[in-house]
Design a protein around this motif. Sequence first.
Motif, mmCIF file in Angstrom:
data_model
loop_
_atom_site.group_PDB
_atom_site.id
_atom_site.type_symbol
_atom_site.label_atom_id
_atom_site.label_comp_id
_atom_site.label_asym_id
_atom_site.label_seq_id
_atom_site.Cartn_x
_atom_site.Cartn_y
_atom_site.Cartn_z
ATOM 1 N N TYR A 168 0.806 -1.219 0.000
ATOM 2 C CA TYR A 168 0.000 0.000 0.000
ATOM 3 C C TYR A 168 0.835 1.263 0.000
ATOM 4 O O TYR A 168 0.531 2.237 -0.686
ATOM 5 C CB TYR A 168 -0.926 0.022 1.226
ATOM 6 C CG TYR A 168 -1.590 -1.278 1.536
ATOM 7 C CD1 TYR A 168 -1.442 -1.869 2.783
ATOM 8 C CD2 TYR A 168 -2.355 -1.930 0.585
ATOM 9 C CE1 TYR A 168 -2.046 -3.069 3.078
ATOM 10 C CE2 TYR A 168 -2.968 -3.143 0.870
ATOM 11 C CZ TYR A 168 -2.812 -3.712 2.125
ATOM 12 O OH TYR A 168 -3.400 -4.894 2.410
ATOM 13 N N GLU A 169 1.909 1.269 0.799
ATOM 14 C CA GLU A 169 2.702 2.487 0.913
ATOM 15 C C GLU A 169 3.461 2.778 -0.378
ATOM 16 O O GLU A 169 3.628 3.934 -0.754
ATOM 17 C CB GLU A 169 3.645 2.395 2.110
ATOM 18 C CG GLU A 169 2.900 2.375 3.442
ATOM 19 C CD GLU A 169 3.807 2.685 4.623
ATOM 20 O OE1 GLU A 169 5.039 2.685 4.444
ATOM 21 O OE2 GLU A 169 3.273 2.940 5.719
ATOM 22 N N LYS B 297 -3.344 2.415 4.562
ATOM 23 C CA LYS B 297 -3.630 1.089 5.087
ATOM 24 C C LYS B 297 -4.871 0.527 4.412
ATOM 25 O O LYS B 297 -5.929 1.158 4.407
ATOM 26 C CB LYS B 297 -3.851 1.162 6.599
ATOM 27 C CG LYS B 297 -4.336 -0.124 7.243
ATOM 28 C CD LYS B 297 -3.325 -1.243 7.177
ATOM 29 C CE LYS B 297 -3.781 -2.457 7.949
ATOM 30 N NZ LYS B 297 -2.874 -3.598 7.810
#
Length: 479
Positions: free
Chosen positions: A308-309, A317
């Motif tokens: 995700y990051e 998140k």
Amino acid sequence: MSPLYADGMILQCNKPLRIQGQAYSGEWITVRIAGQEQQFCCQSDGRWEVLLEAIRPGGPYQMEISTPGKRKVYKDVYAGEVWLCSGQSNMVVTMSKYLSKHTDRPHRAPYRYFGMFPLHHPYPVKWSSIIHYSVNRYRYISYGGWRECRVPYLGSLSAIAYYYGEELSSRLGIPVGLIVNPVGGTAEYCWIERRLLQQEYPEILRNWYENNQVTEWMKGRAIENIGKKISEQEQLHPYHPGYCYEVCIRPIKDYPIRGAIWFAGESSAQLNNPALFEGLQDLLIRNWRAAWGECFPFYYVQLHGMDYEKAFGKGKKYFYPEIREAERKLLNKIPRIGMAVSYDVAVADNVHFEDRRSIGERLARLALHDTYGQKDIVPCGPLYREAVLHDHLIRIKFDFAQGLSTSDGGPVRTVEVAGADGKFYPAEVKIIKEHLLVSCREVLSPSRVHYAFDAYPYQANLVNGEGLPAAAFEIEIAR
């Protein structure tokens, strides 16, 4: 009649064919095809319906529908297998990016698709007043007509749908028709009738822009498209509850199909509420089956993986592992469904991975095995059946695990065990025929075990003899 009734259509074969439409009250409707003729006197509500005997695969046929004052003839009609292909953006991704390496395969029978395309994709831009006008009047979908699944008509066709249908066409050798209508970014409740949401999930219908059961991403994108936060009573959007059912499902539900394939869940993964997702997916399947009046097969994709990051930036998140588990649990809850795994083809920083063929072909395996009875085909990778504790060793049993091994020849990775405290530790794993023996020194009294239960489980490597990956899972251990 449904817009799907058009020249070049594929009609569902090998089962009674229900043809429906609307006309003036009291008019006699006559339907003729393949040597059959049926008549019906239109009811006071304007609806009519005729039931034809099953048509064997083949063609071309000509279908004629007439009243005393009007006659409509559809040409180049075939009987074959018809599948609905829907979902959100991973089902939207088209063949256009694959055409440079694509070579048309010869097909023994017609292979066609009917495209249903959003007039205005929900990209991050402000829509014009004309678009708002069309959306409010449920004129959001354009119909592409029936086209051959070959160059030069492939560019706008969903790649997963294409590879799914191609495998069916090749294996079955009869006409295949795809109805393709995904809408990017949508969640499950977008595809369910509002009356059912009102009965079972009324909280989703309340104050949509402030609702904590709606992802912030979807709210934000709707605001971008509309230009400001505005109530549904003033301006509709494709992300509003029930909208996609009205524009994508209601217009086609009178057209007989064999079943449906589905790929979605990404928009629901921002919420830490897998129980809500599971309930909505269950309701969606029940809703569609009721709309068509039959318990047709429904095959879907277990959500892929992503960092995700890397994809969206620090602090982001999403709850992909929990959504995958909710999807797996549905297999024990709903009849005539199947699940294809996708985490092994995922990429870290892009929700739209490149390998479309694998997913289409895995969905086709499910249909060929379960719907068409081709039992020589393995339908999927190892699928968790049960986990039993014996003297601190956990024995995990699977279905479809013949030839159980690892994809790289190394030890089984990403199996973790937890005790009563819920803290997971990496486990040691041995493959014994079609089972796993799992142990963990840090957990003396194990209560839970999971596999590939990570946002981006790229290290997961458990496969069967066909090289198909095991489904991700997290379960309690039986004692």
